[in-house]
Design a protein around this motif. Structure first.
Motif, PDB file in Angstrom:
ATOM      1  N   UNK A   1      -0.962  -4.946  -6.983  1.00  9.06           N
ATOM      2  CA  UNK A   1       0.050  -5.632  -6.182  1.00  9.06           C
ATOM      3  C   UNK A   1      -0.250  -5.367  -4.704  1.00  9.06           C
ATOM      4  N   UNK A   2       0.258  -6.205  -3.860  1.00  9.12           N
ATOM      5  CA  UNK A   2       0.169  -6.006  -2.411  1.00  9.12           C
ATOM      6  C   UNK A   2      -1.284  -6.025  -1.913  1.00  9.12           C
ATOM      7  N   UNK A   3      -1.451  -5.617  -0.661  1.00 13.49           N
ATOM      8  CA  UNK A   3      -2.756  -5.709   0.007  1.00 13.49           C
ATOM      9  C   UNK A   3      -3.172  -4.357   0.580  1.00 13.49           C
ATOM     10  N   UNK A   4      -4.431  -4.272   0.995  1.00 14.01           N
ATOM     11  CA  UNK A   4      -4.980  -2.999   1.478  1.00 14.01           C
ATOM     12  C   UNK A   4      -4.169  -2.416   2.623  1.00 14.01           C
ATOM     13  N   UNK A   5      -3.675  -3.261   3.515  1.00  8.22           N
ATOM     14  CA  UNK A   5      -2.928  -2.732   4.667  1.00  8.22           C
ATOM     15  C   UNK A   5      -1.587  -2.115   4.265  1.00  8.22           C
TER      16      UNK A   5
END
Length: 258
Positions: free
Chosen positions: A208-212
């Motif tokens: 889920x979500x992104x690296x940042x």
């Protein structure tokens, strides 16, 4: 790159985080102005102000290192760099809009695909976390700086952290494996920081979500002595072409009972 002083760069960054956090808090309290992005997620005037402050500071500190921010990234352009900054100006935007206190400001420096610097600030809680290397993770809380070492604070229980939505079965299975006796819901990258401070023991999530969303928290937890891996216990590296996270397990220690 070898000439970059991670300690000085991190400490030079703290003042702008405090300033940005103060502004973000003021905007949240008065009521943030919300715009819906193309991906249907919300962005506020608080996100944009913090983004500009953090990016301008990075440009002055390390003008030669690319910046990837949630608010300015072009997902159609593949990231080919191994060293870059990742910024999430406000993680937990939905909580921020609701004037809750778990939202965070985040910046991480990735060097050779691994987090080398992490800064996470929860202004509504007055907690700022930062790290710049192994055994070099700290928290500033009400003006006092404390070293973080993942030392367990809740001796008689194993605390697992969950996202604000429903918890999938594969995460429940991981918590069963690690004998989690209590779960707490928490939004934003603050989860990684409370693992680093020893207030909780484990956090697992599906992809889920992104690296940042996680890089700064990952740096702080790893530098405090914890770990971040995939569900199959593989190393968690950055610089993926679409920036999307793999399934994750973040742990305070190998043995969560101690």
């Amino acid at each position: 790159m070898n000439n970059l002083n991670l300690k000085n760069t991190t400490e030079d960054f703290i003042e702008v985080f405090l300033k940005a956090g103060k502004i973000a808090k003021e905007i949240s309290q008065r009521g943030a102005k919300v715009t819906i992005k193309a991906d249907k997620s919300p962005v506020t005037d608080g996100d944009l102000v913090v983004d500009e402050l953090l990016r301008n500071k990075i440009k002055s500190l390390t003008p030669y290192i690319p910046i990837i921010s949630e608010e300015t990234v072009d997902l159609n352009v593949r990231n080919k760099d191994k060293t870059f900054w990742l910024i999430d100006p406000i993680d937990g935007t939905r909580e921020y809009i609701k004037k809750k206190d778990e939202y965070t400001l985040n910046a991480a420096l990735i060097i050779d695909l691994r987090p080398a610097i992490g800064i996470v600030y929860a202004p509504a809680k007055n907690r700022l976390f930062f790290s710049y290397g192994k055994d070099l993770a700290f928290e500033i809380n009400n003006g006092k700086t404390v070293k973080l070492n993942c030392k367990k604070k809740n001796i008689n229980k194993i605390i697992g952290l969950e996202n604000s939505g429903g918890t999938p079965n594969e995460v429940l299975d991981i918590y069963k494996k690690y004998k989690v006796s209590q779960t707490l819901r928490m939004s934003s990258s603050l989860k990684f920081c409370v693992l680093a401070s020893g207030e909780a023991d484990i956090y697992a999530a599906k992809a889920r979500a992104f690296e940042w969303d996680i890089a700064a928290g990952h740096a702080i937890l790893a530098h405090a002595g914890g770990s971040v891996t995939t569900h199959s216990e593989k190393k968690f590296l950055y610089g993926k072409k679409d920036y999307k996270n793999l399934p994750i397990i973040a742990k305070r220690s190998l043995n969560l009972e101690k």
